[in-house]
Design a protein around this motif. Structure first.
Motif, mmCIF file in Angstrom:
data_model
loop_
_atom_site.group_PDB
_atom_site.id
_atom_site.type_symbol
_atom_site.label_atom_id
_atom_site.label_comp_id
_atom_site.label_asym_id
_atom_site.label_seq_id
_atom_site.Cartn_x
_atom_site.Cartn_y
_atom_site.Cartn_z
ATOM 1 N N LEU A 141 0.827 -1.209 0.000
ATOM 2 C CA LEU A 141 0.000 0.000 0.000
ATOM 3 C C LEU A 141 0.861 1.258 0.000
ATOM 4 C CD1 LEU A 141 -2.767 -1.158 2.479
ATOM 5 C CD2 LEU A 141 -3.091 -0.621 0.056
ATOM 6 N N PHE A 142 1.957 1.258 0.764
ATOM 7 C CA PHE A 142 2.886 2.389 0.728
ATOM 8 C C PHE A 142 3.421 2.591 -0.681
ATOM 9 C CE2 PHE A 142 3.686 2.151 5.443
ATOM 10 C CZ PHE A 142 3.404 3.479 5.710
ATOM 11 N N TYR A 199 -4.856 12.515 -8.180
ATOM 12 C CA TYR A 199 -5.811 11.521 -7.702
ATOM 13 C C TYR A 199 -6.229 11.842 -6.273
ATOM 14 C CZ TYR A 199 -2.613 9.451 -4.359
ATOM 15 O OH TYR A 199 -1.810 9.254 -3.278
ATOM 16 N N LEU A 200 -7.247 11.161 -5.813
ATOM 17 C CA LEU A 200 -7.623 11.191 -4.412
ATOM 18 C C LEU A 200 -8.226 9.838 -4.055
ATOM 19 C CD1 LEU A 200 -10.950 11.509 -3.876
ATOM 20 C CD2 LEU A 200 -10.476 13.721 -4.888
ATOM 21 N N ILE A 201 -8.133 9.507 -2.788
ATOM 22 C CA ILE A 201 -8.733 8.273 -2.293
ATOM 23 C C ILE A 201 -9.987 8.672 -1.527
ATOM 24 C CG2 ILE A 201 -8.463 6.257 -0.800
ATOM 25 C CD1 ILE A 201 -5.421 6.462 -1.323
ATOM 26 N N ALA A 202 -11.129 8.155 -1.953
ATOM 27 C CA ALA A 202 -12.394 8.453 -1.281
ATOM 28 C C ALA A 202 -12.519 7.604 -0.030
ATOM 29 C CB ALA A 202 -13.562 8.166 -2.221
ATOM 30 N N LYS A 203 -13.072 8.199 1.010
ATOM 31 C CA LYS A 203 -13.316 7.494 2.271
ATOM 32 C C LYS A 203 -12.060 6.787 2.777
ATOM 33 C CE LYS A 203 -16.621 5.058 0.622
ATOM 34 N NZ LYS A 203 -17.622 4.035 0.470
ATOM 35 N N LEU A 204 -10.978 7.518 2.865
ATOM 36 C CA LEU A 204 -9.711 6.955 3.324
ATOM 37 C C LEU A 204 -9.882 6.440 4.751
ATOM 38 C CD1 LEU A 204 -6.721 6.560 2.505
ATOM 39 C CD2 LEU A 204 -6.257 8.720 3.663
ATOM 40 N N PRO A 205 -9.589 5.162 4.972
ATOM 41 C CA PRO A 205 -9.761 4.597 6.320
ATOM 42 C C PRO A 205 -8.846 5.277 7.340
ATOM 43 C CG PRO A 205 -9.414 2.864 4.686
ATOM 44 C CD PRO A 205 -9.141 4.176 4.005
ATOM 45 N N ASN A 206 -9.338 5.404 8.576
ATOM 46 C CA ASN A 206 -8.507 5.933 9.657
ATOM 47 C C ASN A 206 -7.287 5.046 9.823
ATOM 48 O OD1 ASN A 206 -10.260 8.025 10.217
ATOM 49 N ND2 ASN A 206 -11.383 6.860 11.761
ATOM 50 N N LYS A 207 -6.183 5.671 10.149
ATOM 51 C CA LYS A 207 -4.907 4.979 10.377
ATOM 52 C C LYS A 207 -4.426 4.208 9.138
ATOM 53 C CE LYS A 207 -5.646 4.688 15.306
ATOM 54 N NZ LYS A 207 -5.696 3.873 16.488
ATOM 55 N N PHE A 208 -4.835 4.646 7.955
ATOM 56 C CA PHE A 208 -4.359 4.049 6.710
ATOM 57 C C PHE A 208 -2.890 4.390 6.543
ATOM 58 C CE2 PHE A 208 -3.289 4.494 2.245
ATOM 59 C CZ PHE A 208 -3.700 3.291 1.744
ATOM 60 N N PRO A 209 -2.048 3.542 6.067
ATOM 61 C CA PRO A 209 -2.290 2.139 5.712
ATOM 62 C C PRO A 209 -1.982 1.149 6.842
ATOM 63 C CG PRO A 209 -0.167 2.782 4.874
ATOM 64 C CD PRO A 209 -0.746 3.985 5.592
ATOM 65 N N SER A 210 -1.649 1.672 8.020
ATOM 66 C CA SER A 210 -1.297 0.771 9.126
ATOM 67 C C SER A 210 -2.407 -0.228 9.439
ATOM 68 C CB SER A 210 -0.979 1.581 10.382
ATOM 69 O OG SER A 210 0.140 2.385 10.163
ATOM 70 N N ILE A 211 -3.625 0.270 9.471
ATOM 71 C CA ILE A 211 -4.756 -0.621 9.726
ATOM 72 C C ILE A 211 -5.634 -0.605 8.477
ATOM 73 C CG2 ILE A 211 -6.782 -1.034 11.150
ATOM 74 C CD1 ILE A 211 -5.272 0.359 13.448
ATOM 75 N N LEU A 257 -10.642 17.316 -6.979
ATOM 76 C CA LEU A 257 -9.253 17.037 -7.348
ATOM 77 C C LEU A 257 -8.393 18.297 -7.266
ATOM 78 C CD1 LEU A 257 -9.781 14.571 -10.321
ATOM 79 C CD2 LEU A 257 -8.635 14.051 -8.160
ATOM 80 N N LYS A 258 -8.976 19.419 -7.631
ATOM 81 C CA LYS A 258 -8.233 20.679 -7.598
ATOM 82 C C LYS A 258 -7.968 21.136 -6.160
ATOM 83 C CE LYS A 258 -8.399 25.440 -9.221
ATOM 84 N NZ LYS A 258 -9.175 26.472 -9.876
ATOM 85 N N ASN A 259 -8.908 20.884 -5.258
ATOM 86 C CA ASN A 259 -8.820 21.402 -3.890
ATOM 87 C C ASN A 259 -8.526 20.337 -2.836
ATOM 88 O OD1 ASN A 259 -9.546 24.176 -4.544
ATOM 89 N ND2 ASN A 259 -11.552 23.323 -5.051
ATOM 90 N N LYS A 260 -8.061 19.190 -3.253
ATOM 91 C CA LYS A 260 -7.803 18.103 -2.296
ATOM 92 C C LYS A 260 -6.692 18.473 -1.323
ATOM 93 C CE LYS A 260 -4.449 15.778 -5.118
ATOM 94 N NZ LYS A 260 -4.388 15.740 -6.514
ATOM 95 N N LYS A 261 -6.707 17.785 -0.184
ATOM 96 C CA LYS A 261 -5.655 17.976 0.813
ATOM 97 C C LYS A 261 -4.651 16.867 0.682
ATOM 98 C CE LYS A 261 -8.436 20.396 4.160
ATOM 99 N NZ LYS A 261 -8.913 20.457 5.538
ATOM 100 N N LYS A 262 -3.387 17.226 0.729
ATOM 101 C CA LYS A 262 -2.307 16.256 0.605
ATOM 102 C C LYS A 262 -2.050 15.605 1.967
ATOM 103 C CE LYS A 262 2.316 15.767 -1.213
ATOM 104 N NZ LYS A 262 3.420 16.413 -1.881
ATOM 105 N N LYS A 263 -1.813 14.311 1.939
ATOM 106 C CA LYS A 263 -1.501 13.573 3.155
ATOM 107 C C LYS A 263 -0.225 12.791 2.899
ATOM 108 C CE LYS A 263 -3.920 11.016 6.639
ATOM 109 N NZ LYS A 263 -5.185 10.480 7.059
ATOM 110 N N ASN A 264 0.732 12.890 3.807
ATOM 111 C CA ASN A 264 2.001 12.188 3.659
ATOM 112 C C ASN A 264 2.032 10.941 4.526
ATOM 113 O OD1 ASN A 264 3.249 14.062 1.862
ATOM 114 N ND2 ASN A 264 3.577 15.430 3.587
ATOM 115 N N TYR A 265 2.697 9.913 4.019
ATOM 116 C CA TYR A 265 2.832 8.656 4.761
ATOM 117 C C TYR A 265 4.297 8.332 4.927
ATOM 118 C CZ TYR A 265 -2.054 8.187 3.683
ATOM 119 O OH TYR A 265 -3.390 8.411 3.598
#
Length: 121
Positions: free
Chosen positions: A5-6, A17-29, A113-121
């Motif tokens: 997943l990483f 891209y964006l991931i819809a309904k990203l699970p909490n604690k993704f990708p750990s859980i 897509l234009k206004n999405k928030k970036k999340k780092n893993y």
């Protein structure tokens, strides 16, 4: 599974891209058999960026399969399987109308897509 997943997320970093309904604690859980709904600007670009991950997965592990389904020119699914069991799947779409659970227009998808928030893993 977390390592794969990483790599998926890392290989998508240069695509819109964006991931819809990203699970909490993704990708750990992330539950085995789960799916990620990926909305994108260009489905071909996203799928092409995932081929290195797919190839590495197939070469690195035994008893694995990757199944790619092209339901339409705007909707594909990639299943990562281990010993004939679904590990996880990516449901990829560049037109939101292909997802029956989402009742929004493609213009709204473009705004997201234009206004999405970036999340780092």
């Amino acid at each position: 599974m977390k390592k794969i997943l990483f790599e998926v997320v890392n290989n998508l970093k240069n695509t819109n891209y964006l991931i819809a309904k990203l699970p909490n604690k993704f990708p750990s859980i992330f539950k085995t058999g789960s799916d990620l709904d990926i909305f994108c600007e260009n489905i071909a670009e996203v799928i092409n960026s995932l081929y290195p991950v797919i190839n590495k997965y197939i070469e690195s592990y035994q008893n694995v399969k990757v199944k790619i389904y092209n339901f339409s020119k705007n909707h594909s699914q990639i299943d990562f399987c281990l010993k004939e069991n679904l590990l996880f799947k990516l449901d990829i779409c560049d037109k939101i109308e292909n997802f029956k659970n989402y009742k929004v227009s493609n213009n709204f998808l473009k705004k997201i897509l234009k206004n999405k928030k970036k999340k780092n893993y």
